[in-house]
Design a protein around this motif. Structure first.
Motif, PDB file in Angstrom:
ATOM      1  N   LEU A 117       1.790  10.565   3.968  1.00  5.70           N
ATOM      2  CA  LEU A 117       2.310   9.205   4.107  1.00  5.70           C
ATOM      3  C   LEU A 117       1.153   8.209   4.108  1.00  5.70           C
ATOM      4  O   LEU A 117       0.147   8.398   4.792  1.00  5.70           O
ATOM      5  CB  LEU A 117       3.089   9.093   5.423  1.00  5.70           C
ATOM      6  N   LYS A 118       1.308   7.141   3.345  1.00  2.07           N
ATOM      7  CA  LYS A 118       0.277   6.106   3.293  1.00  2.07           C
ATOM      8  C   LYS A 118       0.769   4.824   3.983  1.00  2.07           C
ATOM      9  O   LYS A 118       0.122   4.309   4.886  1.00  2.07           O
ATOM     10  CB  LYS A 118      -0.109   5.813   1.848  1.00  2.07           C
ATOM     11  N   PHE A 119       1.906   4.309   3.547  1.00 10.16           N
ATOM     12  CA  PHE A 119       2.488   3.138   4.218  1.00 10.16           C
ATOM     13  C   PHE A 119       3.988   3.146   4.001  1.00 10.16           C
ATOM     14  O   PHE A 119       4.510   3.889   3.163  1.00 10.16           O
ATOM     15  CB  PHE A 119       1.846   1.832   3.722  1.00 10.16           C
ATOM     16  N   TRP A 120       4.696   2.321   4.781  1.00 11.86           N
ATOM     17  CA  TRP A 120       6.162   2.287   4.702  1.00 11.86           C
ATOM     18  C   TRP A 120       6.681   0.970   5.259  1.00 11.86           C
ATOM     19  O   TRP A 120       5.973   0.248   5.951  1.00 11.86           O
ATOM     20  CB  TRP A 120       6.776   3.463   5.469  1.00 11.86           C
ATOM     21  N   THR A 121       7.898   0.651   4.869  1.00  8.23           N
ATOM     22  CA  THR A 121       8.536  -0.561   5.384  1.00  8.23           C
ATOM     23  C   THR A 121       9.602  -0.163   6.403  1.00  8.23           C
ATOM     24  O   THR A 121      10.417   0.721   6.127  1.00  8.23           O
ATOM     25  CB  THR A 121       9.206  -1.376   4.263  1.00  8.23           C
ATOM     26  N   ALA A 162      15.715  -0.433   6.047  1.00  7.08           N
ATOM     27  CA  ALA A 162      15.408   0.142   4.741  1.00  7.08           C
ATOM     28  C   ALA A 162      14.002   0.726   4.788  1.00  7.08           C
ATOM     29  O   ALA A 162      13.015   0.003   4.663  1.00  7.08           O
ATOM     30  CB  ALA A 162      15.512  -0.920   3.654  1.00  7.08           C
ATOM     31  N   LEU A 163      13.917   2.025   4.992  1.00  4.01           N
ATOM     32  CA  LEU A 163      12.633   2.700   5.160  1.00  4.01           C
ATOM     33  C   LEU A 163      12.134   3.176   3.794  1.00  4.01           C
ATOM     34  O   LEU A 163      12.524   4.235   3.306  1.00  4.01           O
ATOM     35  CB  LEU A 163      12.782   3.875   6.123  1.00  4.01           C
ATOM     36  N   GLN A 164      11.285   2.361   3.172  1.00  8.58           N
ATOM     37  CA  GLN A 164      10.689   2.729   1.899  1.00  8.58           C
ATOM     38  C   GLN A 164       9.394   3.488   2.177  1.00  8.58           C
ATOM     39  O   GLN A 164       8.489   2.962   2.823  1.00  8.58           O
ATOM     40  CB  GLN A 164      10.389   1.485   1.063  1.00  8.58           C
ATOM     41  N   ILE A 165       9.320   4.717   1.688  1.00  6.95           N
ATOM     42  CA  ILE A 165       8.201   5.602   2.006  1.00  6.95           C
ATOM     43  C   ILE A 165       7.250   5.679   0.801  1.00  6.95           C
ATOM     44  O   ILE A 165       7.680   5.991  -0.315  1.00  6.95           O
ATOM     45  CB  ILE A 165       8.705   7.018   2.355  1.00  6.95           C
ATOM     46  N   PHE A 166       5.967   5.397   1.029  1.00  7.63           N
ATOM     47  CA  PHE A 166       4.962   5.452  -0.035  1.00  7.63           C
ATOM     48  C   PHE A 166       3.873   6.444   0.347  1.00  7.63           C
ATOM     49  O   PHE A 166       3.314   6.371   1.442  1.00  7.63           O
ATOM     50  CB  PHE A 166       4.343   4.069  -0.255  1.00  7.63           C
ATOM     51  N   ASP A 167       3.568   7.369  -0.562  1.00  4.22           N
ATOM     52  CA  ASP A 167       2.554   8.372  -0.255  1.00  4.22           C
ATOM     53  C   ASP A 167       1.182   7.963  -0.787  1.00  4.22           C
ATOM     54  O   ASP A 167       0.990   6.839  -1.257  1.00  4.22           O
ATOM     55  CB  ASP A 167       2.984   9.763  -0.756  1.00  4.22           C
ATOM     56  N   ASP A 168       0.235   8.899  -0.721  1.00  7.88           N
ATOM     57  CA  ASP A 168      -1.159   8.590  -1.024  1.00  7.88           C
ATOM     58  C   ASP A 168      -1.442   8.347  -2.501  1.00  7.88           C
ATOM     59  O   ASP A 168      -2.578   8.063  -2.878  1.00  7.88           O
ATOM     60  CB  ASP A 168      -2.061   9.713  -0.503  1.00  7.88           C
ATOM     61  N   THR A 169      -0.443   8.446  -3.359  1.00  6.19           N
ATOM     62  CA  THR A 169      -0.646   8.154  -4.783  1.00  6.19           C
ATOM     63  C   THR A 169      -0.366   6.688  -5.109  1.00  6.19           C
ATOM     64  O   THR A 169      -0.545   6.269  -6.250  1.00  6.19           O
ATOM     65  CB  THR A 169       0.281   9.020  -5.656  1.00  6.19           C
ATOM     66  N   THR A 170       0.083   5.930  -4.124  1.00  4.83           N
ATOM     67  CA  THR A 170       0.524   4.556  -4.374  1.00  4.83           C
ATOM     68  C   THR A 170      -0.609   3.556  -4.207  1.00  4.83           C
ATOM     69  O   THR A 170      -1.344   3.591  -3.218  1.00  4.83           O
ATOM     70  CB  THR A 170       1.655   4.175  -3.399  1.00  4.83           C
ATOM     71  N   CYS A 171      -0.703   2.643  -5.148  1.00  6.92           N
ATOM     72  CA  CYS A 171      -1.633   1.523  -5.036  1.00  6.92           C
ATOM     73  C   CYS A 171      -0.950   0.419  -4.241  1.00  6.92           C
ATOM     74  O   CYS A 171       0.094  -0.100  -4.654  1.00  6.92           O
ATOM     75  CB  CYS A 171      -2.022   1.007  -6.418  1.00  6.92           C
ATOM     76  N   VAL A 172      -1.509   0.059  -3.106  1.00  7.84           N
ATOM     77  CA  VAL A 172      -0.924  -0.968  -2.256  1.00  7.84           C
ATOM     78  C   VAL A 172      -0.848  -2.307  -2.988  1.00  7.84           C
ATOM     79  O   VAL A 172       0.161  -3.008  -2.923  1.00  7.84           O
ATOM     80  CB  VAL A 172      -1.737  -1.128  -0.949  1.00  7.84           C
ATOM     81  N   VAL A 173      -1.899  -2.641  -3.708  1.00 12.32           N
ATOM     82  CA  VAL A 173      -1.944  -3.938  -4.402  1.00 12.32           C
ATOM     83  C   VAL A 173      -0.824  -4.014  -5.433  1.00 12.32           C
ATOM     84  O   VAL A 173      -0.143  -5.039  -5.562  1.00 12.32           O
ATOM     85  CB  VAL A 173      -3.318  -4.160  -5.067  1.00 12.32           C
TER      86      VAL A 173
END
Length: 446
Positions: free
Chosen positions: A277-281, A315-326
């Motif tokens: 997990l990298k970030f989430w809403t 609304a829990l949007q899950i982003f893993d370590d492949t995602t570019c935050v920008v």
């Protein structure tokens, strides 16, 4: 903490959307109880239960009903906001598709409580199957005597209209929704006056979310203590959490308020295999993002706010370590710029310039000074717009810079996105370094 299916308990049963199925599921038990009570008693019961709005800010539902003035000789209106369009939010549509009568029963009880003889369900027009399912359920309710004149011999009359919107994110804002319902362009109104005093057709109006209203029948049927046995003291009850993104089993997970993302992920099969997990809403893209350090934050209104975000629509949007935050923030900001109604300058102009800056930064042609400019523009939007769309557009900017400023700077240093698959870059994380790898280059070429 275990899951607590209440609203979603019968979703998987054969044809749960029919009136016959809903009555087999003990539906329409709360309505007769409500009609035997006085309207003010129903409001007091919902207040005692502690039900909070499930569509955004979590305002107490019974308190909102209580704001409607009585003895004013004006018609009162109930409007259900079914214009679900917050990125990542997908709970109201399946609820209406699977069990529309739960919403209709809640509408009747709520309308009775606020002494409204007309109610509206405002649905996104693009979602045709939901629209048809609702219209069919309303016809069934009329035929069974749950709508129309003298409902169940109580003397209470109610007309319920299902209205299809033309599809605009801004119409999820309650006053823009009311303007759209009146046939005008959907744009937020200046407040005061608030809808409780001058809403639909300048009359007292309650606007509630689908899930908020659909939760009411079970409170009437089962009682206050039963409802308060779920959740926390200040955020009682159960709710639908929408998990999407890089998760093994995305979907709707109904659980008590106060469950953590770590617990929800255990039910959803964790983040997809081989990644972290990298970030989430916590509540859709309008809410400030969280990171892996927030996995154990109880997902209720107080605790999420205490950690700097909002529960919103869950609304829990899950982003893993492949995602570019920008790139993720750019996509969200493009959405807000596109959906801005253009009525107020901070949002109309600010979202446009945020997109320009983020495009430069994501492409690697920006500068470090652009980060300060991003913050300044977001600050000029936040709290200075007619509605919450401006605040929602600013939230990802502030929170992503707070947690991932190093990743923004890495775009500037490299001159391109560290996650660009066409380049041989391996990103080592926030504040880390990007390194060139011959093996990676060979892998891409091969």
């Amino acid at each position: 903490m275990t899951l607590t299916p209440v609203l979603s308990r019968h979703w998987a049963e054969p044809q749960p959307w029919t009136l016959a199925a809903y009555r087999r599921q003990e539906g329409y038990r709360g309505l007769p109880k409500a009609l035997r009570m006085g309207p003010d008693e129903v409001i007091a019961l919902v207040k005692d239960a502690g039900l909070r709005g499930r569509g955004g800010a979590g305002f107490p539902t019974g308190m909102k009903w209580g704001f409607i003035p009585q003895g004013d000789d004006k018609p009162h209106y109930l409007v259900v906001n079914a214009d679900e369009s917050e990125p990542g939010t997908c709970k109201d549509m399946p609820l209406m598709l699977a069990t529309p009568h739960a919403l209709i029963e809640g509408v009747i009880i709520a309308a009775y409580a606020i002494r409204a003889s007309h109610a509206f369900i405002y649905v996104r027009g693009e979602v045709v199957p939901v629209l048809r399912r609702l219209q069919t359920a309303v016809r069934e309710a009329y035929a069974a005597g749950f709508l129309g004149r003298d409902i169940l011999g109580s003397g209470f009359d109610l007309e319920l209209i299902v209205h299809a919107g033309a599809g605009a994110y801004i119409c999820g804002e309650e006053t823009a929704l009311l303007d759209s319902l009146e046939g005008r362009r959907g744009q937020p109104r200046l407040r005061p006056p608030f809808p409780a005093v001058a809403g639909l057709y300048a009359c007292p109006t309650v606007v509630n979310n689908v899930e908020s209203i659909a939760s009411v029948p079970s409170i009437l049927a089962e009682g206050v203590e039963w409802f308060r046995s779920f959740g926390t003291e200040k955020s009682p009850g159960f709710t639908l959490y929408s998990l999407s993104g890089h998760v093994t089993r995305p979907g709707q997970y109904e659980a008590p308020l106060g469950i953590t993302l770590r617990e929800l992920l255990s039910h959803a099969g964790e983040v997809r295999a081989g990644h972290t997990l990298k970030f989430w809403t916590p509540g859709g893209s309008s809410t400030p993002i969280f990171t892996a350090e927030h996995l154990d934050v109880p997902l209720d209104y107080e605790n999420v706010a205490a950690h700097g975000s909002m529960l919103g629509t869950k609304a829990l949007q899950i982003f893993d370590d492949t995602t570019c935050v920008v790139r993720a923030v750019l996509r969200w900001t493009e959405f807000y710029a596109h959906e801005s109604c253009g009525k107020c300058t901070p949002c109309r102009e600010g979202t446009y310039w945020l997109v320009q800056l983020l495009e430069r930064l994501e492409a690697g042609t920006g500068t470090e000074a652009d980060l300060d400019t991003l913050t300044d523009i977001a600050d000029n939007i936040n709290g200075k717009s007619f509605c919450a769309l401006g605040d929602g557009a600013a939230s990802p900017i502030f929170s992503s810079l707070k947690y991932f400023r190093g990743e923004y700077l890495e775009h500037v240093r490299l001159g391109h996105c560290p996650f660009d698959p066409a380049r041989s870059t391996v990103w080592a994380g926030n504040g880390g370094a990007a390194t060139e790898s011959a093996a990676t280059t060979e892998g891409i070429a091969g």
